[in-house]
Design an enzyme around this catalytic site. Structure first.
Site, PDB file in Angstrom:
ATOM      1  N   CYS A 328       0.783  -1.243   0.000  1.00 40.47           N
ATOM      2  CA  CYS A 328       0.000   0.000   0.000  1.00 40.47           C
ATOM      3  C   CYS A 328       0.813   1.291   0.000  1.00 40.47           C
ATOM      4  O   CYS A 328       0.473   2.212  -0.761  1.00 40.47           O
ATOM      5  CB  CYS A 328      -1.039   0.010   1.116  1.00 40.47           C
ATOM      6  N   ARG A 357       7.212 -10.927   5.041  1.00 39.75           N
ATOM      7  CA  ARG A 357       6.776 -10.745   6.414  1.00 39.75           C
ATOM      8  C   ARG A 357       7.513 -11.713   7.308  1.00 39.75           C
ATOM      9  O   ARG A 357       7.677 -12.882   6.967  1.00 39.75           O
ATOM     10  CB  ARG A 357       5.265 -10.992   6.523  1.00 39.75           C
ATOM     11  N   GLN A 375       0.873 -11.163  -3.296  1.00 38.96           N
ATOM     12  CA  GLN A 375      -0.545 -10.853  -3.177  1.00 38.96           C
ATOM     13  C   GLN A 375      -1.066 -10.382  -4.516  1.00 38.96           C
ATOM     14  O   GLN A 375      -0.375  -9.645  -5.221  1.00 38.96           O
ATOM     15  CB  GLN A 375      -0.751  -9.726  -2.164  1.00 38.96           C
ATOM     16  N   ASP A 377      -2.901  -7.930  -5.243  1.00 35.73           N
ATOM     17  CA  ASP A 377      -3.255  -6.823  -4.371  1.00 35.73           C
ATOM     18  C   ASP A 377      -3.834  -5.674  -5.182  1.00 35.73           C
ATOM     19  O   ASP A 377      -3.428  -5.437  -6.317  1.00 35.73           O
ATOM     20  CB  ASP A 377      -1.975  -6.351  -3.680  1.00 35.73           C
ATOM     21  N   HIS A 379      -5.428  -1.513  -4.636  1.00 37.16           N
ATOM     22  CA  HIS A 379      -5.834  -0.380  -3.811  1.00 37.16           C
ATOM     23  C   HIS A 379      -6.724   0.498  -4.652  1.00 37.16           C
ATOM     24  O   HIS A 379      -6.362   0.863  -5.771  1.00 37.16           O
ATOM     25  CB  HIS A 379      -4.610   0.360  -3.284  1.00 37.16           C
ATOM     26  N   LYS A 459     -12.881  -4.244   8.448  1.00 38.49           N
ATOM     27  CA  LYS A 459     -12.484  -5.162   7.385  1.00 38.49           C
ATOM     28  C   LYS A 459     -13.482  -6.273   7.177  1.00 38.49           C
ATOM     29  O   LYS A 459     -14.292  -6.585   8.056  1.00 38.49           O
ATOM     30  CB  LYS A 459     -11.093  -5.711   7.647  1.00 38.49           C
ATOM     31  N   HIS A 505      -8.264  -1.356   0.559  1.00 41.22           N
ATOM     32  CA  HIS A 505      -7.236  -2.388   0.338  1.00 41.22           C
ATOM     33  C   HIS A 505      -7.971  -3.661  -0.010  1.00 41.22           C
ATOM     34  O   HIS A 505      -9.009  -3.940   0.581  1.00 41.22           O
ATOM     35  CB  HIS A 505      -6.471  -2.757   1.603  1.00 41.22           C
TER      36      HIS A 505
END
Length: 668
Positions: A328, A357, A375, A377, A379, A459, A505
């Site tokens: 992000c 991570r 991911q 991913d 945004h 979330k 996200h």
RNA sequence: GCCUGGGUAGCUCAGCUGGUAGAGCAGCGCAUUCGUAAUGCGCAGGUCAGGGGUUCGAGUCCCCUCCCAGGCUCCA
């Protein structure tokens, strides 16, 4: 039990024994300690499990006099009990056998479970040598004092604590209920020992936990143990090794997989699919590096809030760098690179972004939990009035993509504002309501986890159920109420004023690695045809048929199919067996008859009998159609009960239609 | 990180109370040419995770380290 990503519901029946099991159903009191034990009748499976846990505790105390008892709740499919053994002793696997033996003696004796009720003071003296029980009683007493004035039970102050006694010398603090006699138990199995911290806190003493499972009948127990074996059989780590897909070289480090050619092919197919779905749905691809200066993560707040999950710093020319744990901040920098207009919104940035991570070594688990993951991913930056619409279409998009993989059962969890949060309550409400409305529109069942949201975002987690009923968390959607402020994001509206955008996200697969694991376990390795490394294996009966076999391969190749020709230097049965074990969707045998009439003998995966003399062109068209429709050989509707000799092109669903349903459990 | 259990050939495993390492599968070679879930013969393959100790002698016993698995915790 393979617990990959499956979050068992942890009921803590024993921590509040104050709520005894009045059979009048009056136990609808205020919920204080989390999920309630459901109402139980003596026949209830939870009662059996909990009673079995008691018998186990009794056996342990018999075998280790002076053992301290902690708690022994019911969990999904079983129970556990935590102990502190005298002299810091620990259970070994061998101890399980001894405990099991002693338990069966207790059961054979048919000891009654006798309920007792005591005042706090009495309980304190009964459990004087049980420090954990004292702590529980203490907590109960405090709770009692706090809720005392409005308690409904008239006798609550005099008999606030219940205990159960069985045998001459075993008594345990417990809310109950229990079965009447130990003789009603017996269909159990002790499964494993584990270390566990008192109250789950690693700063508190470590206890010895024993997990067990218990059922109402021997059949149910066998059935469950069978399911455990099935789960083991489907373990993606095993399948990954068997199918030569990936491994975890110790030389590289824990939680960092390498993908072999076949595994990387599947992964690439997943990624390509995700990419094309996104590009076709209004997302713009972006690309960002794997590392950045620590100052970026200070600004984003990750170093403040998330540092425990980040790799340690690297130093370069005096600056500290970090591997990115999330994409992000970098996507935000792309948004913030220049002034944005409302005309650009919603701006949907998409990246297959690899993040790193730090996970403690003990939590790593195959591809389901790794230290480097990719991911899919995105945004999304949008205006306030776009928020609901974006979330609705987002949930629909996520479900459509997941359904393409033959996954059909979903549920969701909506996590709302926690006690500690950033931002304005008003914004939280807007965001949470938007998520809720998106869920309502989607039609999937969901539950609300009050106060479980991240400090910066409400979330929405989407879970799916696999072919053997396990729940996996995959997608996550969050409406971020912090980062737009931290980075002072804005856009210029039609009113010529600057406005703060909302930021969503979203990871669809969760991570490519985890999703890969889910698919492998869901299908037990027998993936839909479009994902199989080899889609068609071609087996000439004799050398003389190899030229024709090559022609068949060529035809398949023209249709974009991945094929393998397995020449005739081994017996046909051997070759068939090898490809069946490899779960190849179609094994075709070509011999004399086929060569003269341009046909193939087809072994459909999951089918019992081969189909002989299938027209080559029709076969290729059928498989190509299956690839296009992203379905599996097992999906085919049986056209004629006793094997219709030809049935080509049974399905022509276009890609992404989401209409392809898989029986899921069709593989044997 | 902590608790428990493991680490013997590429894989799955055997190796009793210490006596000097074995099988099946896979691999390689040769033969076999076969119509639907294992063709035969042969060969090769191991510093028994690594290091230290006890012992005449250690895969077996002791200590340390590394790695893996199941839990605790956390999440994607």
């Amino acid at each position: 039990m393979a617990r990959l990503g499956v979050r068992g519901d942890r009921r803590t029946a024993e921590v509040d024994p104050i709520r005894h099991d009045d059979s009048d159903g009056s136990d609808q009191t205020v919920q204080v300690t989390g999920p309630r034990a459901r109402r139980s009748t003596p026949e209830d499976i939870d009662t059996i499990r909990h009673s079995t846990a008691h018998v186990m505790a009794q056996a342990v105390v018999d075998l280790w006099p002076g053992a301290h008892l902690a708690i022994g709740p019911v969990v999904e499919d079983g129970f556990y009990y935590d102990f502190e053994l005298p002299g810091g002793a620990r259970f070994t696997d061998d101890d399980l056998g001894r405990i099991d033996e002693r338990m069966r003696e207790i059961i054979a004796e048919g000891q009654p479970f006798v309920r007792e009720e005591h005042t706090v003071d009495e309980a304190m003296s009964i459990f004087a040598d049980q420090p954990f029980k004292l702590e529980i009683i203490d907590a109960l007493a405090g709770e009692q004092a706090a809720t005392g004035p409005q308690r409904s039970s008239p006798s609550a102050s005099s008999i606030p604590v219940s205990a159960y006694r069985n045998g001459d010398n075993f008594v345990d603090l417990c809310r109950g209920p229990h079965v009447e006699s130990t003789s009603q138990l017996g269909h159990f199995r002790l499964l494993r020992v584990a270390g566990a911290y008192w109250r789950g806190d690693e700063h508190l003493p470590q206890l010895q936990r024993i997990y067990g499972t218990a059922w109402e009948s021997e059949e149910a127990l066998k059935d469950y143990l069978g399911r455990l074996e099935e789960a083991e059989r489907r373990d993606h780590r095993r399948i990954g090794a068997d199918m030569d897909l990936f491994h975890f070289p110790p030389e590289i480090g824990g939680g960092l997989p390498v993908f072999h050619p076949k595994g990387a092919l599947i992964r690439t197919l997943l990624e390509d699919f995700s990419r094309s779905e996104h590009l076709g749905s209004g997302y713009q691809p972006v690309w960002t590096p794997h590392t950045a200066k620590a100052t970026l993560f200070e600004k984003s707040g990750h170093l403040q809030w998330y540092a425990d999950n980040m790799y340690p710093p690297m130093e370069m020319e005096g600056a500290e760098y970090r591997l990115k744990p999330m994409n992000c901040p970098m996507h935000i920098l792309i948004y913030a690179n220049r002034q944005r207009s409302y005309r650009e919104l919603p701006m949907r940035l998409f990246e297959l972004g690899t993040v790193y991570r730090f996970e403690r070594s003990g939590v790593l688990h195959g591809l389901a939990r790794v230290r480097g993951l990719t991911q899919d991913d995105a945004h999304i930056f949008c205006s306030a009035d776009q928020l609901v619409g974006e979330l609705e279409s987002l949930v629909a998009f996520v479900l459509r993509v997941l359904r393409t993989f033959g996954l059909t059962e979903f549920d969701a969890e909506l996590s709302t504002r926690p006690e500690k949060f950033v931002g304005e309550v008003e914004d939280w409400d807007i965001a949470t309501d938007a998520l809720r409305s998106a869920l309502d529109v989607s039609g999937i069942p969901y539950k609300v986890a009050e106060g479980e949201g991240a400090f910066y975002a409400p979330k929405l987690d989407i879970h799916l159920r696999d072919a053997i009923g396990r729940r996996w968390q995959v997608s996550t959607l969050q409406v971020d109420l912090q980062l737009p402020q931290r980075f002072d994001l804005s856009y210029v509206g039609a009113d010529n004023e600057r406005h703060r955008p909302y930021m969503i996200h979203r990871a669809l697969f969760g991570s490519v690695e985890r999703f890969f694991a889910v698919l492998l376990e869901h299908y037990a390795g027998a993936l839909p045809t479009w994902l199989m490394p080899t889609q068609v294996a071609i087996l000439p009966v004799r050398d003389a048929h190899e030229v024709y076999g090559a022609e068949v391969a060529e035809e398949c190749g023209y249709a974009g199919l991945r094929v393998e020709v397995d020449s005739a230097d081994e017996p046909l049965g051997t070759r068939i067996r090898r490809h069946k074990l490899a779960k190849v969707p179609y094994i075709v045998v070509v011999g004399d008859e086929d060569m003269t009439s341009r046909t193939v003998g087809v072994n459909r995966r999951g089918g019992s009998k081969p189909e002989r003399a299938v027209d080559l062109g029709a076969f290729v068209a059928m498989v190509a159609g299956e690839v296009l429709g992203r379905s599996s050989p097992e999906d085919v509707v049986v056209l004629s009960p006793d094997h219709g000799p030809r049935e080509a092109g049974q399905r022509g669903a276009g890609p992404g239609q989401g209409g392809v349903t898989s029986s899921g459990g069709a593989t044997r």
